[in-house]
Enzyme design. Sequence first.
Site, PDB file in Angstrom:
ATOM      1  N   SER A  64      32.407  36.835  38.242  1.00 26.75           N
ATOM      2  CA  SER A  64      33.656  36.127  37.969  1.00 26.75           C
ATOM      3  C   SER A  64      34.762  36.548  38.932  1.00 26.75           C
ATOM      4  O   SER A  64      34.723  37.637  39.514  1.00 26.75           O
ATOM      5  CB  SER A  64      34.123  36.403  36.543  1.00 26.75           C
ATOM      6  N   GLN A  65      35.760  35.681  39.055  1.00 27.10           N
ATOM      7  CA  GLN A  65      36.945  35.984  39.858  1.00 27.10           C
ATOM      8  C   GLN A  65      37.650  37.216  39.254  1.00 27.10           C
ATOM      9  O   GLN A  65      37.812  37.291  38.033  1.00 27.10           O
ATOM     10  CB  GLN A  65      37.859  34.763  39.801  1.00 27.10           C
TER      11      GLN A  65
END
Length: 215
Positions: A64-65
Amino acid sequence: MNDTYKHKGMRKRLAEEVRRKGIKDERIINAINKIPRHLFMDSSFLEFAYQDKPFPIGSGQTISQPYTVAFQTELLEVKKGDKVLEIGTGSGYQACILEELGAKVFSVERQKQLYLKAEKNLIQIGYNPKVFYGDGYKGMPAFAPYDKILITAAAPYIPDTLLQQLKVGGRLVVPVGKGNLQVMKAIDKTGENDFTETEHGHFRFVPMLNKKAND
Ligand code: SAH
């Protein structure tokens, strides 16, 4: 693979960027500054490790970011000693952020290759979340109940099994939705069968899928 001064410098900038975007919990900023995200990624993506973006980790999944990791972690309101269940181990990076906050982390991954890779990698990097190959829709009853539950894949609905494995007074954070965008929700368990729900904006996650996968 090592952790160089260059990596450390880039990581510091990433932590500052996440702070600038609105994350206030300094413990989370410190964790981003500390954990070598490049060690959670395939070598072909190393140069992207300290950009605030998601990246492929194999088996069609992504790490994920960092901002999203920080946002979900902040929403989870982790306290030292909390027992936390994560659904979607992926690279294991989010599990390490939780561990840095003093949580006892249990994490479930349905994709066998990712599970095997994360398990090996986490030990090498020096973190100790307990990782399991399983179906997150079932949770991890053996260690329930949990103070907090974090789902890091897009859930089409909030699984009842997971709500049952949450302590009264506990919180579950989950991106809910079937389409391209999900609504981030925080569910507080206020009584054995009582819940309150708040919404926290839109995010994009890979889907939470049914059953274990062998590829
Ligand atoms: N938290 C991860 C990123 C998660 S991406 C990290 O820090 O890198 C979402 C992950 O959820 C993927 O690895 C995907 O395989 C996993 N997943 C999807 N459905 C699942 C399910 N039912 N049970 C467990 N894991 C699941």
